[in-house]
Enzyme design. Structure first.
Site, PDB file in Angstrom:
ATOM      1  N   CYS A  65       0.684  -1.130  -0.106  1.00 29.29           N
ATOM      2  CA  CYS A  65       0.034  -0.151  -0.109  1.00 29.29           C
ATOM      3  C   CYS A  65       0.957   1.195  -0.020  1.00 29.29           C
ATOM      4  O   CYS A  65       1.529   1.415   0.920  1.00 29.29           O
ATOM      5  CB  CYS A  65      -0.940  -0.004   1.204  1.00 29.29           C
ATOM      6  SG  CYS A  65      -1.781   1.565   1.647  1.00 29.29           S
ATOM      7  N   PRO A  67       0.005   4.635   0.043  1.00 29.29           N
ATOM      8  CA  PRO A  67      -0.136   5.663   0.942  1.00 29.29           C
ATOM      9  C   PRO A  67       0.096   5.158   2.422  1.00 29.29           C
ATOM     10  O   PRO A  67       0.386   6.249   3.152  1.00 29.29           O
ATOM     11  CB  PRO A  67      -1.779   5.878   0.730  1.00 29.29           C
ATOM     12  CG  PRO A  67      -1.945   5.455  -0.712  1.00 29.29           C
ATOM     13  CD  PRO A  67      -0.984   4.260  -0.934  1.00 29.29           C
ATOM     14  N   CYS A  68       0.346   3.961   2.646  1.00 27.55           N
ATOM     15  CA  CYS A  68       0.625   3.581   3.959  1.00 27.55           C
ATOM     16  C   CYS A  68       2.048   3.932   4.219  1.00 27.55           C
ATOM     17  O   CYS A  68       2.360   4.077   5.231  1.00 27.55           O
ATOM     18  CB  CYS A  68       0.339   2.149   4.228  1.00 27.55           C
ATOM     19  SG  CYS A  68      -1.314   1.409   3.717  1.00 27.55           S
ATOM     20  N   GLN A  69       2.852   3.580   3.144  1.00 28.60           N
ATOM     21  CA  GLN A  69       4.156   3.923   3.312  1.00 28.60           C
ATOM     22  C   GLN A  69       4.802   5.414   3.469  1.00 28.60           C
ATOM     23  O   GLN A  69       5.676   5.821   4.210  1.00 28.60           O
ATOM     24  CB  GLN A  69       4.894   3.503   1.882  1.00 28.60           C
ATOM     25  CG  GLN A  69       4.580   2.512   1.366  1.00 28.60           C
ATOM     26  CD  GLN A  69       4.439   1.169   2.165  1.00 28.60           C
ATOM     27  OE1 GLN A  69       5.102   0.967   3.113  1.00 28.60           O
ATOM     28  NE2 GLN A  69       3.492   0.509   2.063  1.00 28.60           N
ATOM     29  N   ILE A  72       3.894   5.760   7.355  1.00 21.37           N
ATOM     30  CA  ILE A  72       4.642   4.984   8.245  1.00 21.37           C
ATOM     31  C   ILE A  72       5.782   5.623   9.115  1.00 21.37           C
ATOM     32  O   ILE A  72       5.841   5.664  10.297  1.00 21.37           O
ATOM     33  CB  ILE A  72       5.088   3.773   7.647  1.00 21.37           C
ATOM     34  CG1 ILE A  72       3.788   2.600   7.673  1.00 21.37           C
ATOM     35  CG2 ILE A  72       6.517   2.909   8.419  1.00 21.37           C
ATOM     36  CD1 ILE A  72       4.015   1.249   6.807  1.00 21.37           C
TER      37      ILE A  72
END
Lengths: 193, 149
Positions: A65, A67-69, A72
């Site tokens: 994913c 956008p998750c990166q 984080i």
């Protein structure tokens, strides 16, 4: 998603502007975050209710994913800065390939917070989690303090919400907290250097 | 209207629903002679505002678009994907597909393949995102009608 509505979860908000700061739900109106037990990367079972008494940022994510990166690194920073004030980031990976892909990711990206491996049961408890990232702010009583962030949210928005739950604002007023520096850095890039 | 009430009320419009972000047009019939070859184009359409990873994403953690032929009388000799677009998400450049594109498969018919009608079956796996969120990997079943002469 109907399940999300039933839990009062759906805000479907995803903004990156500090001007769009959201208000916390009033204490009486907050709903309990569904408890679950998942395992961490060492195989140890972890219950969400183990974190009661702490403010929890519960982030559902996946290694695939994008956008998750983006989020984080913020969570790594929040964990480092606010852990001593009773705050924890808990990441729940929704990777179908499990620890085989998640463990290398944890190592490569130097995640400093607890990562659990999600499953369909937890997914359904939290409204289906069709879209990632999906992130919940949970108060010290184990209740949802805000409607969830579905999709990429703003770092300032997270900071503001975390502060309102852990009482950072008071610490800042009292003097010399590093939290002030990261807050400044979020508003004016480079201010922390 | 309070936020929560608005959310419930507007739920179908505002919330990311589980639906295919990618569609495959019904494939055309493949006509092929025993021992011959034929190229089949699978027309794929990604919803506006979304992208799917290409067959060769730049990051090892990303899930590639992948067509896999599972069964049928023909052999898939090669599968060709289009040239991907480069888009910037956050600080990363990604190789993605958007809009409509074709995936071409070169089929070969064994000389012993039975004459008549049949079908090739396969699966198209993909993982879609928009600019702010990603959706869990999905698989679409593919069925291509085949006539062997």
């Amino acid at each position: 998603m109907a399940a999300a509505a039933g839990l009062g979860l759906c805000s479907c908000s995803s903004t990156s502007s500090a001007a769009n700061t959201r208000s916390a739900a009033n204490q009486a109106g907050r709903k309990a975050a569904p408890d679950f037990t998942l395992t961490d990367s060492t195989g140890k079972p972890v219950k969400l209710s183990d974190f009661k008494g702490k403010v929890v940022l519960l982030n559902f994510w996946a290694t695939w994913c994008g956008p998750c990166q983006i989020e984080i690194p913020w969570f790594i920073e929040f964990e480092q800065e606010f852990k001593s004030r009773g705050f924890e980031v808990v990441g729940v990976s929704m990777d179908d390939d499990g620890w085989k892909v998640v463990k290398p990711y944890i190592t490569e990206h130097k995640l400093n917070y607890r990562i659990l491996l999600g499953d369909e049961t937890v997914s359904q408890l939290y409204g289906g989690l069709d879209a990632l990232p999906t992130t919940f702010l949970i108060d010290r009583d184990g209740k949802f303090a805000f409607s969830p962030h579905i999709g990429l949210a703003g770092k300032n928005e997270y900071l503001s919400e975390i502060q309102s739950l852990i009482g950072t604002k008071q610490s800042v007023e009292n003097g010399t907290r590093r939290g002030l520096r990261i807050l400044a850095a979020a508003v004016v890039p480079g201010a922390a250097e | 209207m309070g936020r929560a009430a608005a959310c419930v009320y507007w739920l179908p419009l505002l919330c990311p629903a589980q639906q295919n972000k990618l569609a495959v047009r019904p494939p055309q019939m493949v006509s092929i002679k025993q021992g011959g070859t034929a190229v089949e184009s699978l027309r794929v359409e990604v919803l506006d505002g979304f992208h799917v990873n290409s067959d060769k994403p730049k990051d090892e953690f990303l899930i590639p678009l992948r067509l896999t032929w599972m069964g049928g009388p023909l052999e898939a000799k090669s599968i060709s994907y289009p040239k991907p677009e480069e888009v910037k998400v956050g600080g990363d450049l990604l190789n993605v597909f958007t809009g409509a594109f074709d995936i071409k498969t070169e089929f070969h018919s064994p000389s012993t393949a039975p004459v008549g009608s049949a079908a090739m079956t396969g699966k198209l796996r993909y993982q879609a995102c928009n600019s702010s969120m990603c959706f869990r990997p999905a698989t679409i079943d593919i069925k291509v009608p085949v006539t062997i002469e």
